[in-house]
Design an enzyme around this catalytic site. Structure first.
Site, short mmCIF file in Angstrom:
data_model
loop_
_atom_site.label_atom_id
_atom_site.label_comp_id
_atom_site.label_asym_id
_atom_site.label_seq_id
_atom_site.Cartn_x
_atom_site.Cartn_y
_atom_site.Cartn_z
N ASP A 1 50.54 38.48 7.23
CA ASP A 1 49.93 38.48 5.90
C ASP A 1 48.70 39.39 6.07
OD1 ASP A 1 50.18 36.85 3.15
OD2 ASP A 1 48.05 37.01 3.59
N LYS B 1 52.28 28.31 5.71
CA LYS B 1 51.29 29.40 5.79
C LYS B 1 50.28 29.05 6.85
CE LYS B 1 50.48 33.33 3.67
NZ LYS B 1 51.41 34.16 2.89
O1 2IT Z 1 53.11 36.02 1.20
C1 2IT Z 1 54.18 36.22 1.80
O2 2IT Z 1 55.28 35.97 1.29
C2 2IT Z 1 54.11 36.76 3.16
N1 2IT Z 1 53.01 37.01 3.65
C3 2IT Z 1 55.36 37.02 3.95
C4 2IT Z 1 55.83 35.76 4.61
C5 2IT Z 1 56.99 35.93 5.54
O3 2IT Z 1 57.34 34.93 6.17
O4 2IT Z 1 57.56 37.02 5.64
#
Ligand code: 2IT
Length: 450
Positions: free
Chosen positions: A166, A126
């Site tokens: 996100d 993340k």
């Molecule tokens: O919280 C999540 O799973 C996302 N923001 C999507 C992450 C992604 O790599 O598609």
């Protein structure tokens, strides 16, 4: 509680005392693992839990950009590469002023187990920035994204780490980020980011995937209870991309979202957000103003309650918190329990405080489903986007939607089986935690001690 599990929780609390969200996520997951660790002494022997609560790598970087008046601004950027045991790190970028170590770390930790649950080969990561996108011009957003990618590009790649969106990062931002990556690297590695536009490697259904997946998961819960989605009324907190996907799929399946909310209050639309006009307005409203949803009530002539949350209303069948972390505290949870509503389906990452979640899970009349399973369809379709990129193909929307649906059926079933295996009954929280954990644990054990 297993003593090794307890020890690791205590250590995390002591060593990360200024990271409350991270502590919360660790405690929530590890508590479920007690019966598993009891039966698997090899985990303690390999000190697997201490290894799992420490990110493989986490770094910050400076992001400097110039606004339209020529003023220079300095923000902080983050990327946490939490666990790469089952695939390249994968997870979104969040641009929001409250972003900090604790928020990035809890999101990356959750992402690791969620990604494992999808059944696809993606590790957990993340990132983000404390940049505030609200009120910024397009050109400012572009310059910020270019500066952000210039700092990050050498640490990511299609087989290394694949960011996505996100909160505060949508198709526009991904476009600018990808453009800068391509410009610097002089190649067309479009598998480096997901959530891309359709013209350069994006997947059909990715914008809808998190919400669609949540509804597919809900359908499985209802099926387990010999019930169906048809005619159900749903209260969703939030009105972002995820809430929009929920509204859209609910409408397709004959259900309706009758409540939704923003930071300014909540909307009650008894007819439901089901027409194309209303669904498109949700997108438009979000784009123009992520802080206020009031204008929906004025446009469609329905009720707006200022400054309140709707937890406690009883004229819905299902609650789906889809806004942000810790949206539902113990007071809201008590109101939810009193309302008599039977289904509490988490959607946003960690939308419920641990106290509230334990309280709700202990109510015999309520079925609780955890976000790391319910919202996994979003990142799941991101993994499908990666597959399409490496195949140099684009799948049809029917193909992607069908794979998404099967993925969610599978996640529900895997969770049910994992909980049953440890004698926990129909416990979707423990089941998701255990199933997500087992695959990562297996891969880590197989790969040796590091
Ligand atoms: O919280 C999540 O799973 C996302 N923001 C999507 C992450 C992604 O790599 O598609």
């Amino acid at each position: 509680m297993n003593s090794y599990v307890q020890q690791v929780i205590n250590d995390v609390k002591e060593k990360n005392s200024n990271e409350p969200e991270f502590i919360q996520a660790v405690e929530e997951l590890l508590t479920s693992l007690s019966p598993v660790v009891d039966q698997h002494p090899e985990y303690e022997k390999a000190d697997l839990l201490h290894r799992m609560v420490e990110p493989e790598r986490m770094f910050t970087f400076r992001v400097v950009w110039t606004d339209d008046e020529g003023r220079v601004h300095t923000n902080k950027g983050w990327r946490c590469q939490f666990n790469g045991a089952i695939g390249p790190y994968k997870g979104g970028l969040r641009f929001q002023p409250n972003v900090c170590d604790s928020i990035i770390k809890f999101l990356a930790f959750e992402q690791t187990f969620k990604n494992s649950l999808t059944g696809l080969p993606i590790g957990g990561g993340k990132g983000g920035s404390d940049f505030d996108p609200s009120g910024k011009s397009d050109a400012e957003i572009m310059r910020f994204c270019q500066s952000y990618m210039t700092a990050l590009y050498r640490f990511i790649g299609p087989d290394v780490d694949v960011p996505a969106g996100d909160m505060g990062v949508g198709a526009r931002e991904i476009g600018y980020l990808f453009g800068q990556y391509r410009r610097i690297k002089q190649n067309f590695e479009n598998g480096v980011l997901t959530g891309k536009g359709l013209s350069y490697g994006g997947s059909l259904i990715r914008p809808e995937a998190t919400g669609y997946g949540a509804i597919y998961y809900l359908c499985e819960v209802l099926r387990h209870e010999h019930d169906t989605i048809k005619g159900k009324r749903i209260g969703v907190s939030g009105y972002g991309n995820v809430a929009w996907g929920i509204m859209k799929k609910a409408a397709q399946l004959g259900a309706k979202v009758t409540y939704f909310s923003g930071p300014d209050g909540y909307i009650h639309d008894e007819d439901g957000v089901i027409t194309e006009e209303k669904l498109n307005y949700i997108l438009e409203m979000r784009q123009n103003d992520p802080m206020h949803c009031r204008s929906y009530a004025e446009k469609f002539n329905c009720e707006f309650v200022e400054g309140e949350k709707f937890w406690g209303i009883s004229d819905v069948d299902i609650y789906m918190p889809a806004a942000t972390q810790n949206d539902v505290d113990i007071n809201s949870a008590r109101k939810i329990a009193q309302s008599g509503v039977r289904y509490y389906i988490e959607v946003a990452n960690m939308p419920t405080t641990n106290e509230a979640l334990n309280f709700l899970a202990n109510q015999s009349h309520i079925i609780v489903a955890p976000s790391k399973a319910v919202n996994a369809g979003g990142v799941g379709v991101s993994a499908l986007e990666m597959s399409q990129n490496s195949e140099r193909l684009q799948w049809t929307k029917e193909d992607v939607d069908d794979q998404l649906r099967r993925m969610m059926v599978n996640i529900h079933e895997t969770s049910v089986n994992a909980a049953r295996q440890y004698g926990l009954g129909y416990n979707l929280i423990a089941g998701a935690n255990i199933a997500g954990f087992m695959k990562v644990a297996d891969a880590m054990l197989a790969q040796g001690i590091f």
